[in-house]
Structure formats: structure tokens, C-alpha cells
Design a protein around this motif. Sequence first.
Motif, PDB file in Angstrom:
ATOM      1  N   ASN A 212       0.847  -1.189   0.000  1.00 30.87           N
ATOM      2  CA  ASN A 212       0.000   0.000   0.000  1.00 30.87           C
ATOM      3  C   ASN A 212       0.884   1.241   0.000  1.00 30.87           C
ATOM      4  O   ASN A 212       1.809   1.347   0.810  1.00 30.87           O
ATOM      5  CB  ASN A 212      -0.915   0.008   1.225  1.00 30.87           C
ATOM      6  CG  ASN A 212      -2.044  -0.996   1.101  1.00 30.87           C
ATOM      7  OD1 ASN A 212      -3.035  -0.752   0.429  1.00 30.87           O
ATOM      8  ND2 ASN A 212      -1.882  -2.150   1.736  1.00 30.87           N
ATOM      9  N   ASP A 214       1.008   5.670  -0.190  1.00 33.59           N
ATOM     10  CA  ASP A 214       0.231   6.897  -0.022  1.00 33.59           C
ATOM     11  C   ASP A 214       0.586   7.912  -1.111  1.00 33.59           C
ATOM     12  O   ASP A 214       0.298   9.095  -0.982  1.00 33.59           O
ATOM     13  CB  ASP A 214       0.454   7.494   1.371  1.00 33.59           C
ATOM     14  CG  ASP A 214       1.862   8.016   1.575  1.00 33.59           C
ATOM     15  OD1 ASP A 214       2.738   7.716   0.732  1.00 33.59           O
ATOM     16  OD2 ASP A 214       2.098   8.731   2.571  1.00 33.59           O
ATOM     17  N   ASP A 216       0.655   8.563  -5.572  1.00 31.97           N
ATOM     18  CA  ASP A 216      -0.008   8.127  -6.798  1.00 31.97           C
ATOM     19  C   ASP A 216       0.978   7.722  -7.895  1.00 31.97           C
ATOM     20  O   ASP A 216       0.689   6.836  -8.696  1.00 31.97           O
ATOM     21  CB  ASP A 216      -0.918   9.241  -7.333  1.00 31.97           C
ATOM     22  CG  ASP A 216      -2.081   9.516  -6.385  1.00 31.97           C
ATOM     23  OD1 ASP A 216      -2.544   8.562  -5.747  1.00 31.97           O
ATOM     24  OD2 ASP A 216      -2.502  10.680  -6.280  1.00 31.97           O
ATOM     25  N   LYS A 232      -6.502   1.324  -7.516  1.00 31.25           N
ATOM     26  CA  LYS A 232      -6.332   2.741  -7.164  1.00 31.25           C
ATOM     27  C   LYS A 232      -7.164   3.065  -5.937  1.00 31.25           C
ATOM     28  O   LYS A 232      -8.342   2.727  -5.847  1.00 31.25           O
ATOM     29  CB  LYS A 232      -6.764   3.627  -8.336  1.00 31.25           C
ATOM     30  CG  LYS A 232      -6.497   5.106  -8.112  1.00 31.25           C
ATOM     31  CD  LYS A 232      -5.012   5.384  -8.152  1.00 31.25           C
ATOM     32  CE  LYS A 232      -4.723   6.875  -7.958  1.00 31.25           C
ATOM     33  NZ  LYS A 232      -4.962   7.332  -6.582  1.00 31.25           N
ATOM     34  N   LYS A 233      -6.553   3.710  -4.975  1.00 31.23           N
ATOM     35  CA  LYS A 233      -7.245   4.145  -3.769  1.00 31.23           C
ATOM     36  C   LYS A 233      -7.446   5.649  -3.827  1.00 31.23           C
ATOM     37  O   LYS A 233      -6.993   6.323  -4.745  1.00 31.23           O
ATOM     38  CB  LYS A 233      -6.439   3.763  -2.530  1.00 31.23           C
ATOM     39  CG  LYS A 233      -6.169   2.274  -2.388  1.00 31.23           C
ATOM     40  CD  LYS A 233      -5.513   1.971  -1.053  1.00 31.23           C
ATOM     41  CE  LYS A 233      -4.182   2.718  -0.920  1.00 31.23           C
ATOM     42  NZ  LYS A 233      -3.507   2.403   0.356  1.00 31.23           N
ATOM     43  N   GLU A 234      -8.129   6.172  -2.827  1.00 28.69           N
ATOM     44  CA  GLU A 234      -8.344   7.621  -2.766  1.00 28.69           C
ATOM     45  C   GLU A 234      -7.009   8.359  -2.726  1.00 28.69           C
ATOM     46  O   GLU A 234      -6.831   9.397  -3.342  1.00 28.69           O
ATOM     47  CB  GLU A 234      -9.175   7.979  -1.531  1.00 28.69           C
ATOM     48  CG  GLU A 234      -9.506   9.454  -1.441  1.00 28.69           C
ATOM     49  CD  GLU A 234     -10.393   9.771  -0.256  1.00 28.69           C
ATOM     50  OE1 GLU A 234     -10.568  10.966   0.037  1.00 28.69           O
ATOM     51  OE2 GLU A 234     -10.909   8.836   0.391  1.00 28.69           O
ATOM     52  N   LYS A 235      -6.061   7.787  -2.013  1.00 22.79           N
ATOM     53  CA  LYS A 235      -4.716   8.340  -1.964  1.00 22.79           C
ATOM     54  C   LYS A 235      -3.734   7.189  -2.093  1.00 22.79           C
ATOM     55  O   LYS A 235      -3.543   6.401  -1.175  1.00 22.79           O
ATOM     56  CB  LYS A 235      -4.474   9.092  -0.656  1.00 22.79           C
ATOM     57  CG  LYS A 235      -3.130   9.805  -0.604  1.00 22.79           C
ATOM     58  CD  LYS A 235      -2.957  10.555   0.690  1.00 22.79           C
ATOM     59  CE  LYS A 235      -1.599  11.275   0.707  1.00 22.79           C
ATOM     60  NZ  LYS A 235      -1.379  11.992   1.982  1.00 22.79           N
ATOM     61  N   TRP A 237      -1.995   3.666  -3.994  1.00 19.76           N
ATOM     62  CA  TRP A 237      -2.331   2.418  -4.681  1.00 19.76           C
ATOM     63  C   TRP A 237      -2.244   1.238  -3.715  1.00 19.76           C
ATOM     64  O   TRP A 237      -1.511   1.280  -2.733  1.00 19.76           O
ATOM     65  CB  TRP A 237      -1.345   2.153  -5.824  1.00 19.76           C
ATOM     66  CG  TRP A 237      -1.482   3.071  -6.992  1.00 19.76           C
ATOM     67  CD1 TRP A 237      -0.928   4.312  -7.132  1.00 19.76           C
ATOM     68  CD2 TRP A 237      -2.218   2.831  -8.194  1.00 19.76           C
ATOM     69  NE1 TRP A 237      -1.264   4.859  -8.338  1.00 19.76           N
ATOM     70  CE2 TRP A 237      -2.054   3.966  -9.017  1.00 19.76           C
ATOM     71  CE3 TRP A 237      -2.986   1.757  -8.662  1.00 19.76           C
ATOM     72  CZ2 TRP A 237      -2.640   4.059 -10.274  1.00 19.76           C
ATOM     73  CZ3 TRP A 237      -3.562   1.847  -9.922  1.00 19.76           C
ATOM     74  CH2 TRP A 237      -3.390   2.991 -10.715  1.00 19.76           C
TER      75      TRP A 237
END
Length: 412
Positions: A212, A214, A216, A232-235, A237
Motif C-alpha cells: 500500500n 500513499d 499516486d 487505485k485508492k483515494e490516496k 495504490w
Amino acid sequence: MKKLPVIFLIYVFIVMAWFVLGATILKRTHTQDYKLKGMVRQLWGTMQLQKAPSIYYKTQEKRETERIESGKTIKEFETYVVNHPLPLKASEIDVSLSLEHRKKGLLWYSTYAVDFSGWYEIINDTYESHIIYFNFDFPAAGAVYDDFKFLVNDKEVERINISLGRVAYPIILSPGEKETIEVSYNSQGLDQWWYDFGENVTQVKDFILTMNTDFDKIDFPQNSISPTEKTKKEKGWELKWQYSNLLTGVKIGMDLPRKLNPGPWVSQVTFSAPISLFLFFFLLFIFTTLRGINIHPMNYFFIGAAFFSFHMLLAYLVDHISIHAAFLISSAVSIALVVTYMRLVVSNRFAFVEIAISQFIYLVLFSYTFFFEGFTGLAITILSIVTLFVVMQFTGKVNWEEISKKKGDGTG
């Protein structure tokens, strides 16, 4: 046309000045980086390479040796220890990388915090009971490891033998018996993080690594494996490497995003400046020739000097203010020098229209393309082709022989 060789000599002189400036910037940057990177490593840590645990059992074996004594051959047996490596039955690893750019002196460095948790299953796949040795190497010498935990079958082990950056733990296993071991810690590193399957390891079974981030912008170093899944996460990957039976000789790696460092960036812009000035001089020569405007070679020299002032001012402004602010100030100063000068040499309209627009395109926009890494060469190529097209359209019906005669007679 006789002034062309003089203009060319002026151009060469300014180009040499650019190369001296660019070399000075590079030397200053590399000297700083050599000194400061060592300080960053001491304060924050180095690149981390986490190796998979090595697992093996030992046996004592005998071998026959011979020696000659008093003319007689004497046979002896000596005992030696043999390590027998065992594969990991399964591996499940969770890694979290938190990026933090840190500035030291005038340079930015990509530092990160890492939370590591590795769950490993081992099995005695022999026909005898053995002491299985589980060796876990820490990823970097001299790094700091906080909240370190070592669990065997979900029970934390309080007393652990740690020597030379390695945890060595023996486990007695009967034939076919399994154990699970979990290792976790928090640490910090610089530039890259790696996971190595181990020396001379070519086969990996039941392996999962979940990473994980924080950030991009993700990039995988050369000789590393791309993830099998990306989410893809909010902040940031969530990346996953999952294999049931992998044959490989490479590693898993992550290249931490780098912040734009002013020194190397300015040196790139400076070394490419001759292309910018050539295109501008070329367009200026066409404009003045078609309109019958007489521009002396000394005028070209002062224009070239004003172009050079952009790069020189930029090189030293970035030491004190942000790179974008330095770029804006340097652009404004250089354009002001050229426009106010050409207003006196030719006219207000020529200075504020043809010259100002051309300098904005061939100096400001040309240099700004270096902010877009990977697209600079394409942008310069397109600009050169468009310039050639425009000039060819404007001069397609020009009688260059007649213009040359006029210049030679001094009537043009």
C-alpha cells in the motif's frame, strides 16, 4: 549576406558560454549531492532491501582423508557440517510505504516510512526430525527498527538471538510438521524499497505480497517484477504480487517518486538553449530580410546576451526561491531586455509583436517543456517542424538571388 559568418561566430560564442554555465551548474549540484546524501542517510536511512528468510537444517557428515607419515599412507575420517536449505511452504507479506520528500541544503530527497509484516509457513519435508534454522536478515545495516515483533504460532517470542543484523531462531520439527512465523517492524529508508526472494532462489511457492502506498506516481525499478493486481485508492495504490509456483531470478521493487531538483533541471534547460537561440535567430533573420530591415551583428550579440541572462539568472535564483517563481522572474527579465532594446533598434510594433511573441515561444515555452519529463524532445521536435513550415510558407515566392544581389550591392 556577408554578415552571416559574423552572426554565426556570435552564436558560437554564446553557445560556449552556455556550456560553461551548464557545466558549472552540474558540478555544483553533484558536489552538493555527494555531501548532503551522506548526511540524509545518517539521519534517515538508506535504500532498504528485505530478503526472504533462509531456512535450513544441518547434518554432520564424514569424509575419508589420507596422509602420509613415515612412508605409510594413513586413512582418517573428519567430520564436517552440511547445511540443507528448505523452501518456504508459503509467504504472505504486507508492506505500507509512506513518502515524505525532505530538503537538505538545496536538494530534495525521497525518504519513506515502511511498515513491514511477513507471515511465513515452514515445513519439515524430510523423513527425520531436525532442528530447522530460521534466519531473518534486516533490510539495511544501521537502520532503526521500531515495534519489532517475532511470533511463532501466534505467540510472541521475547528472547531472540540477533547478531550482525540477523535474527536466528531454531525450531525442532518432526517429519511433515509445520510452523508459522511472523516478523513485523517499522523502519525508514531512501529512494527505493525491495523484496528479494533470496540468494540462488528460483522457485517461490504460495507467495502473496500486498503493498500500500500513499503516493499516486508509482514506478518499478529495472529488473523488478510488475504487480499482478493494481487497485487505485483515494490516496495512493494497493499493489499485489501473487504467485502459486513462480520461477524467477528477479525481485520486487518500488521506486519512490522524486521531486524536481532545481540543479539538474536548470542544467538540462541550459544545455538545450542553443537550439532555442538558433530558432529565434533564424526567424529574426527571415523577418528582417523579408521586410528589408537592417540588423547589425552587434544587435544579434545583445539579443543573444539577453537570452543568456535568462539561464544565468535562473541558475542562481533557484538557490533562494521556488523553481517556478525563478522561472517567471527570469523570463520577464529576459523578454524585457530584448523587447526594450529592439524597440530602439527597429520600432515599437516590431519589438512588441514579432520579437516579443517569438521570444515567448522560443525561450519561455521552449524552456517550460522541460517541466514535462519524457515529452521535452517531442515538444522541441514539433516546434522545430512548425517553425520550418511557417518560414517555408512565408518565403516560398521569395527570390533569394535578387535579395543576395541587393545585399551585395549595399542597396538592401
